[in-house]
Design a protein around this motif. Structure first.
Motif, mmCIF file in Angstrom:
data_model
loop_
_atom_site.group_PDB
_atom_site.id
_atom_site.type_symbol
_atom_site.label_atom_id
_atom_site.label_comp_id
_atom_site.label_asym_id
_atom_site.label_seq_id
_atom_site.Cartn_x
_atom_site.Cartn_y
_atom_site.Cartn_z
ATOM 1 N N VAL A 1 21.176 -27.587 -7.739
ATOM 2 C CA VAL A 1 20.004 -26.741 -7.384
ATOM 3 C C VAL A 1 18.956 -26.731 -8.261
ATOM 4 O O VAL A 1 19.067 -26.627 -9.309
ATOM 5 N N PHE B 1 15.113 -25.680 -9.718
ATOM 6 C CA PHE B 1 14.406 -24.619 -10.069
ATOM 7 C C PHE B 1 13.291 -24.294 -8.875
ATOM 8 O O PHE B 1 13.101 -23.120 -8.723
ATOM 9 N N ALA C 1 13.975 -24.481 -5.895
ATOM 10 C CA ALA C 1 14.512 -23.890 -4.979
ATOM 11 C C ALA C 1 14.466 -22.571 -5.357
ATOM 12 O O ALA C 1 14.262 -21.548 -4.663
ATOM 13 N N VAL C 2 14.919 -22.197 -6.364
ATOM 14 C CA VAL C 2 15.161 -20.790 -7.034
ATOM 15 C C VAL C 2 13.825 -20.234 -6.977
ATOM 16 O O VAL C 2 13.374 -18.933 -6.344
ATOM 17 N N VAL D 1 12.356 -19.116 -3.423
ATOM 18 C CA VAL D 1 13.475 -17.903 -3.218
ATOM 19 C C VAL D 1 12.728 -16.895 -3.824
ATOM 20 O O VAL D 1 12.171 -15.498 -3.309
ATOM 21 N N ALA D 2 12.146 -16.870 -5.136
ATOM 22 C CA ALA D 2 11.804 -15.715 -5.853
ATOM 23 C C ALA D 2 10.178 -15.473 -5.315
ATOM 24 O O ALA D 2 9.975 -14.333 -5.004
ATOM 25 N N THR E 1 10.137 -13.690 -2.069
ATOM 26 C CA THR E 1 10.557 -11.980 -2.145
ATOM 27 C C THR E 1 9.469 -11.423 -2.708
ATOM 28 O O THR E 1 9.405 -10.264 -2.654
ATOM 29 N N SER F 1 6.936 -8.602 -0.329
ATOM 30 C CA SER F 1 7.337 -7.196 -0.365
ATOM 31 C C SER F 1 7.250 -6.361 -1.736
ATOM 32 O O SER F 1 7.028 -5.226 -1.752
ATOM 33 N N ALA F 2 7.272 -6.882 -2.798
ATOM 34 C CA ALA F 2 7.375 -6.430 -4.111
ATOM 35 C C ALA F 2 6.058 -6.144 -4.200
ATOM 36 O O ALA F 2 5.553 -4.826 -4.877
ATOM 37 N N GLU G 1 11.496 -11.581 7.466
ATOM 38 C CA GLU G 1 12.077 -10.642 6.498
ATOM 39 C C GLU G 1 12.952 -9.724 7.629
ATOM 40 O O GLU G 1 13.945 -9.565 7.270
ATOM 41 N N GLY H 1 14.291 -10.608 10.175
ATOM 42 C CA GLY H 1 15.717 -11.468 10.422
ATOM 43 C C GLY H 1 16.792 -11.421 9.660
ATOM 44 O O GLY H 1 17.848 -11.669 9.931
ATOM 45 N N LYS H 2 16.620 -10.983 8.302
ATOM 46 C CA LYS H 2 17.488 -11.211 7.308
ATOM 47 C C LYS H 2 18.364 -9.855 7.395
ATOM 48 O O LYS H 2 19.398 -10.018 7.074
ATOM 49 N N GLN H 3 18.107 -8.978 8.192
ATOM 50 C CA GLN H 3 18.907 -7.640 8.160
ATOM 51 C C GLN H 3 19.610 -7.809 9.721
ATOM 52 O O GLN H 3 20.392 -7.024 9.703
#
Lengths: 359, 359
Positions: B5, B7, B9-10, B13-14, B17, B20-21, B193, B195-197
């Motif tokens: 995996v 960085f 990719a990480v 993702v970070a 998100t 919304s932060a 977003e 869709g994730k819930q």
């Protein structure tokens, strides 16, 4: 021990500030003042599924294919008012097998959980549900395809949970179902209540590179620094996250997990991995009655070996075996035990010294 | 890097998100002062399962039979400091199909959810996950028995969820996937977003007498009085709970549900049932663009008929069709729409007048 300071000295201070169970059991504490709270998701990817449901034609009869999201991780959080004072670092608390974020919430017998306690101690607390669990959902495609007849039953994931009977002995509530150890800290009178939070675990759907690892790394980056805490099945997840990307991981707390990766049935950490992990302060915790269960001694010794390896590589790893620190009777669910806040105080003391810089 | 995996990719993702932060960074309201918070379970029964896992011999090889708990309902809650002033009544907010308690939490684009808003307005708020969903778990016995070969694939429950495409049109984000209505209130830029819930719904495992009904009744009694709010699949659950046991149910809010029981594929309420429901104040809510979807008009008219029947029987039922009240563009997820707090104010005004006695 790193810095030449004995953990016993830290422990003395920590126990001296422990909140008595009586003081908080009556819920007569001060109000909880929250600066910000909410929930969000980390990670997740959109896939095309050919089985949105287990019915041909779909739920609405308009087709059974479409885009869904998988590998997402639900996270709830609370940030206390004034939490940044003292350089406090956010704490991510991740649950283990067959459980959910509930692990760290109100205990089965109604006492304060670590989530609220750490917030009262000035830490922002983040409570995920693992990928493929609880509010994070799971990919039902395979199950639906078996129902539709396009995959054989052997394709179904191995869903597992713990029976009440197995939980009692495995989690070390006592030597046999219904009988507690004489000094048992788990509130066994509420064992049935505990049984309500034990839910199916669909991690068998996930690849060896569990998406939760990546999501934990990403969360630590998003928070601009966090302590990752794992438990049992997820006990070594913080380390796995750090091995993917350590940026933002200020500390690791591994509670009763497999430091030799035996839970994941993978090879133990290599010297290179140990060297990487030696850059992050690590606290490993085990409860009591380890020797009374055939399952736990190899895990305790595996973690003792891991701690030694990390320290030999110049790291800062601490083994907190609770009975050796004067806390007796703790179960596998030590965050729910009757002395859970005393255990929390030990963790907080370690955090203050090893992560937050001795404040 | 372990597991291959990267960085990148990480980081993806970070950053993904971080949107919304940033939205949350604009939160400039007063701190939230909580007198008490936590979580617990309502209901649940212990059963003997012959398939704790999908593997012969069980997860630990010590057997695959044992006691598990099913039909339990997880509930989170917060009680504001000073909440009882003004005779405020607790509010239970229940989610619908393919969703979880997340429905009422932070919106997909990072704004305050109803859970926090109602607490800020002095109400104790209780947020369950339906029986057989999310943190309430589900009974995996049938799925495991199919895997073990002791039941045929046809025994599998019909698990369903909503695809992104179906959600867009069914929840009335717009006339076709990717195109919003011109006055659309749902934050469609955060549709991914959302869709994730959306998670798998295993209600097909449950009997027609859904245990959630009973658990809602029990919860209202435990709280010594509560307003029950349902949405969509659970829109009529408060009424079903009241028909089982009305004690403690001070009011009902039914949001975009089937008042004629069409979702449950059961006969509509009888005159006797209408007479029973006429004893409790009821608010029924529908959003906008009902006529733009083939699915919704029968549900709106079915609820309009229900409201008329309840009032004709001497009850106190109100139909709040938002465009008729001057709020335009609301989707099916009106608790997450951009004007969600305006909608909440309408509900609170109704509660004050019809439940809390006009304070």
């Amino acid at each position: 021990m790193r810095h030449g300071v004995s953990f016993a000295a830290v422990l003395t201070v920590a126990l001296g500030t422990a909140v008595s169970a009586a003081a908080q059991a009556g819920r007569s504490q001060a109000p909880l003042v929250i600066r910000e709270q909410g929930s969000f998701f980390v990670g997740g990817r959109t896939i095309h599924t050919v089985a949105v449901s287990g019915t041909p034609g779909g739920l609405l009869g308009t087709g059974n294919e479409g885009s869904i999201t998988v590998d997402q991780m639900y996270v709830q959080y609370q940030i206390p008012e004034g939490g940044e004072r003292g350089g406090h670092v956010p704490v991510v608390m991740l649950h283990g097998c067959c459980l959910s974020g509930k692990t760290y919430e109100t205990t089965p017998d109604g006492r304060m959980g670590w989530d609220e306690y750490f917030v009262r101690k000035g830490r922002a607390v983040y409570l995920p549900d693992q990928v493929s669990r609880a509010r994070s959902g799971f990919d039902a495609t395979t199950i639906n395809m078996v129902r539709l007849g396009t995959l054989p039953a052997s394709a179904l994931p191995n869903i597992f949970t713990f029976s009440h009977e197995d939980a009692w002995t495995l989690f070390r509530f006592g030597p046999s179902f219904g009988t507690p150890f004489s000094d048992e800290q788990f509130p066994v009178n509420a064992a049935d209540e505990f049984g309500k939070q034990v839910i199916p675990d669909l991690n068998a759907l996930l690849p060896v590179a569990n998406p939760t690892y990546n999501n934990l790394s990403a969360l630590a980056i998003r928070l601009k620094g966090a302590i990752l805490m794992g438990h049992s099945e997820s006990g070594f997840f913080p380390e796995e996250a750090a091995l993917i990307e350590p940026t933002g991981i200020r500390g690791v707390v591994s509670i009763e997990g497999s430091c030799d990766r035996s839970f994941a049935q993978q090879p133990p950490p290599t010297p290179q991995e140990i060297a990487m992990l030696a850059k992050i302060p690590i606290l490993v915790i085990f409860g009591d009655h380890i020797a009374d269960s055939p399952f736990w001694p190899p895990l305790l010794s595996g973690c003792q070996q891991f701690v030694q390896q990390v320290n030999a590589a110049g790291g800062d790893a601490t083994m907190l075996h609770l009975p050796a620190a004067g806390l007796f009777g703790n179960s596998h669910m030590l965050m729910q035990d009757k002395n859970n806040l005393q255990v929390a105080d030990l963790i907080l003391a370690w955090i203050e010294r090893h992560v937050e810089g001795g404040h």
